[in-house]
Design a protein around this motif. Structure first.
Motif, short mmCIF file in Angstrom:
data_model
loop_
_atom_site.label_atom_id
_atom_site.label_comp_id
_atom_site.label_asym_id
_atom_site.label_seq_id
_atom_site.Cartn_x
_atom_site.Cartn_y
_atom_site.Cartn_z
N GLY A 120 -13.46 -20.65 21.56
CA GLY A 120 -12.35 -19.56 21.57
C GLY A 120 -12.21 -18.85 20.16
N THR A 121 -12.20 -19.94 19.10
CA THR A 121 -11.80 -19.68 17.72
C THR A 121 -13.08 -18.36 17.13
N VAL A 122 -14.36 -18.79 17.73
CA VAL A 122 -15.51 -17.72 17.17
C VAL A 122 -15.08 -16.40 17.70
N GLN A 123 -14.56 -16.57 19.19
CA GLN A 123 -14.34 -15.19 19.83
C GLN A 123 -13.29 -14.44 19.20
N ALA A 124 -12.26 -15.14 18.76
CA ALA A 124 -10.95 -14.65 18.30
C ALA A 124 -11.33 -13.75 16.93
N LEU A 125 -12.31 -14.57 16.35
CA LEU A 125 -12.42 -14.08 14.81
C LEU A 125 -13.21 -12.76 14.89
N ILE A 126 -14.11 -12.78 15.85
CA ILE A 126 -14.73 -11.68 16.07
C ILE A 126 -14.20 -10.30 16.99
N GLU A 127 -13.01 -10.72 17.73
CA GLU A 127 -12.38 -9.62 18.68
C GLU A 127 -11.24 -9.01 17.88
N VAL A 128 -10.78 -10.06 17.14
CA VAL A 128 -9.32 -9.85 16.47
C VAL A 128 -9.68 -9.26 15.31
N ALA A 129 -10.43 -9.73 14.24
CA ALA A 129 -10.84 -9.23 13.09
C ALA A 129 -10.15 -9.21 12.19
N THR A 130 -8.85 -9.13 12.23
CA THR A 130 -7.84 -9.01 10.91
C THR A 130 -6.45 -9.77 11.49
N PRO A 131 -5.89 -10.54 10.72
CA PRO A 131 -4.52 -11.24 11.14
C PRO A 131 -3.54 -10.30 11.48
N LYS A 132 -3.47 -9.12 10.93
CA LYS A 132 -2.59 -8.09 11.37
C LYS A 132 -2.74 -7.34 12.90
N ALA A 133 -3.98 -7.28 13.02
CA ALA A 133 -4.39 -7.26 14.66
C ALA A 133 -3.82 -7.97 15.77
N LEU A 134 -3.61 -9.31 15.16
CA LEU A 134 -3.46 -10.28 15.98
C LEU A 134 -1.70 -9.92 16.65
N VAL A 135 -1.06 -9.54 15.71
CA VAL A 135 0.44 -9.39 16.14
C VAL A 135 0.72 -7.72 16.39
N ASP A 136 -0.18 -6.79 15.83
CA ASP A 136 0.22 -5.60 16.31
C ASP A 136 -0.56 -4.92 17.57
N THR A 137 -1.48 -5.55 17.95
CA THR A 137 -2.21 -5.04 19.15
C THR A 137 -1.89 -5.70 20.58
#
Length: 580
Positions: free
Chosen positions: A379-396
């Motif tokens: 899940g951590t590897v997936q998140a790093l690839i699919e989210v890419a940036t910390p900002k996208a974690l809360v903005d999308t």
């Protein structure tokens, strides 16, 4: 004393002896190997079908969930002469949806001529060069490499802007019923997988010999059936999902397009693998199987797991090999953990005695710990690839759903830690009720996690959702609109959902400041049913006005400006603004 027997009793005894003889023949040493050889041959046939499907699969390059990054002519621009073609450039390669790319002339007629050309990420649409002056509407719907449809629209003007036309012949909006049905089918597929994997694994390694296998076998067959139905539903729903129709808007051509795609191939492969596995599952459900059959089943199961990431976001990520692998690991760990929990809650904690639980639970606890560790890592590897940036974690939307999934996962890991503590203290076997309640709590929370997962696989990845759209600079939109009376420079900041600041500058045809008597502006989002909203404007100088507006949703907003330059002279111009 000689006891007499009736003819009925004699026939009954004869039938019983025949039945016993048949059972003895079935139990002879050579019978079981024959059955195993038949099962392996049937499994091999299923694998052969699968390999044929793989050979016939289309060779498509891996690419991401596409977004429109630029157009020619530029969206909302004014060009002096009609172009010979309209070019759409996406972030990654796309496939055609027949009849879903259209160019509409100012009078409402079709301006596109012939079929559009697809070359990777670039789509070229030939248009009529003898078209009338005014505003043209370009609507599109294409399929990205991860099987998701991408749709939208923009305008450009020839000579001078006019009232934008409408495209009554092409509705590119997704049917909400189909969208919901796709998520339900994904959820049922996950549910079927864990109901199949859990019983198969426990029966192969942890099931007490004295207990009947009938209940777990029925549960596993139900999981297999649910998985097959969900896979078939995925194939059916993919037709209206890509074409934009209702549940039953399915045609032979549409089915052929889906089956000929990577998405269709992976689902057909899944069905072939499940058919092959079914022949080896039957002897497993009847009793212990040999090592060879167990290895074959494990290989088939691993191959089935890879069909999910190969048909979704992971295959289209920036690192497809890594994404596909970690997604398969993530899915397999989920199936082992949750499937094992179902077996504990439904069967073992109810039927096994204390001595059996003392032997089973420590082994299961280690399995569960390994599965949770695999889930966390993948899940951590997936998140790093699919989210890419910390900002996208809360903005999308994708990022926020992922955060919700993480919170629930932390909660369920806490419950699992309590269960593991019971096992370590050797208290679980003597207190199966406490263990059962903990297991049921884990299952209840993870049922919600599965729902979030089914939604996530249908949501645009954060790395893509945060990309620039249609050539708009990040956080800013600017364009110049022309009318017979004036030209209007429009600036919108930050061009995102929420509060935005609008600046308008009016100029004469020779580029001098144009004094304005009255400003009017509205914003609408027809695709979401949002009617025109008035934008309050404050004149700062003769040719400059500003205003504030809250745009509640993302999409292609239509801004309309009416500028009155004298007591009797006024003109209206429009712009389509991509709001992220």
């Amino acid at each position: 004393m000689i006891e007499s027997r009736s003819p009925i009793a004699a026939r009954s005894g004869s039938m019983m002896r025949m039945t016993a003889a048949v059972r003895r023949r079935a139990d002879r040493p050579g019978a079981a190997p024959i059955r195993r050889r038949s099962a392996r041959l049937a499994a091999a046939a299923g694998l052969l079908v699968t390999l044929v499907a793989l050979v016939l699969a289309p060779a498509t390059p891996a690419s991401a969930h596409a977004v429109l990054v630029s157009t020619s002519p530029t969206a909302s621009s004014v060009v002096p002469d009609a172009p010979a073609e309209v070019v759409l450039t996406f972030s990654e390669g796309v496939r055609k949806v027949p009849g879903k790319i259209r160019v509409i002339a100012p009078d409402g007629s079709r301006a596109d001529r012939g079929e559009p050309t697809f070359r990777g990420a670039v789509v070229t649409v030939p248009v009529d060069r003898a078209g009338a002056r005014g505003t043209y509407l370009v609507s599109y719907r294409v399929i990205s490499a991860d099987s998701h449809p991408v749709s939208g629209a923009f305008t450009y003007s020839v000579g001078a802007p006019s009232t934008p036309p409408t495209d009554s012949g092409s509705d590119n909006r997704a049917d909400p019923v189909v969208g919901a049905a796709v998520k339900v089918a994904k959820y049922l597929g996950y549910l079927g997988l864990l109901l199949l994997v859990g019983p198969a694994l426990v029966l192969a390694a942890l099931w007490p010999r004295r207990l009947s296998r009938r209940g777990p076998a029925r549960l596993a067959w139900s999981g297999l059936g649910l998985l097959v139905v969900a896979t078939l539903a995925d194939l059916w729903l993919q037709v209206p999902y890509t074409n934009g129709g209702g549940l039953f808007a399915v045609t032979g051509a549409g089915v052929g397009d889906v089956l000929g795609s990577t998405y269709g191939t992976t689902h057909l492969v899944r069905l072939g693998l499940l058919a092959a596995a079914a022949f080896l599952l039957r002897p497993l459900f009847a009793g212990p199987v040999g090592r060879t059959d167990g290895i074959i089943l494990a290989v088939l199961g691993a191959a089935v797991l890879f069909t999910w990431p190969l048909a979704g976001h992971p295959a289209a990520s920036p690192a497809p090999a890594v994404s596909v692998l970690v997604d398969a690991v993530h899915l397999g760990a989920m199936a082992v953990w949750l499937g094992g929990l179902v077996m504990l809650a439904v069967f073992l904690l109810r039927r096994a005695d204390e001595r059996e639980l003392d032997a089973i639970l420590p082994i299961w606890s280690r399995w569960a710990a390994l599965a949770v560790a695999a889930l966390l890592l993948a899940g951590t590897v997936q998140a790093l690839i699919e989210v890419a940036t910390p900002k996208a974690l809360v903005d999308t939307t994708y990022g926020r759903l992922l955060l919700a999934k993480i919170v629930l996962f932390v909660l369920v890991v806490g419950v699992a830690a309590y269960s593991r503590a019971l096992v370590r203290r050797r208290a679980a076997a003597g207190r199966p009720g406490a263990m059962r309640r903990a297991v049921l709590a884990e299952l209840a929370i993870t049922a919600v996690v599965l729902g979030l997962s089914a939604t996530l696989v249908q949501t645009t990845p954060a790395r893509t959702a945060s990309a620039d759209v249609a050539g708009a600079p990040s956080g800013y939109f600017s364009t110049t609109l022309s009318s017979p009376l004036y030209s209007l420079q429009v600036e919108l900041d930050p061009a995102e959902s929420g509060n935005n600041t609008l600046h308008l500058y009016a100029y004469t045809k020779d580029n001098r400041p144009q004094p304005v008597k009255e400003w009017k502006a509205t914003a609408a989002l027809p695709s979401a049913g949002i009617e025109p909203i008035d934008i309050p404007l404050l004149p700062l100088v003769d040719n400059h006005a500003t205003g504030e507006i809250n745009l509640p949703a993302r999409g292609q907003w239509q801004l309309r400006f009416t500028v009155r330059t004298s007591d009797i002279d006024q003109a209206t111009v429009t712009a389509t603004v991509p709001i992220k």
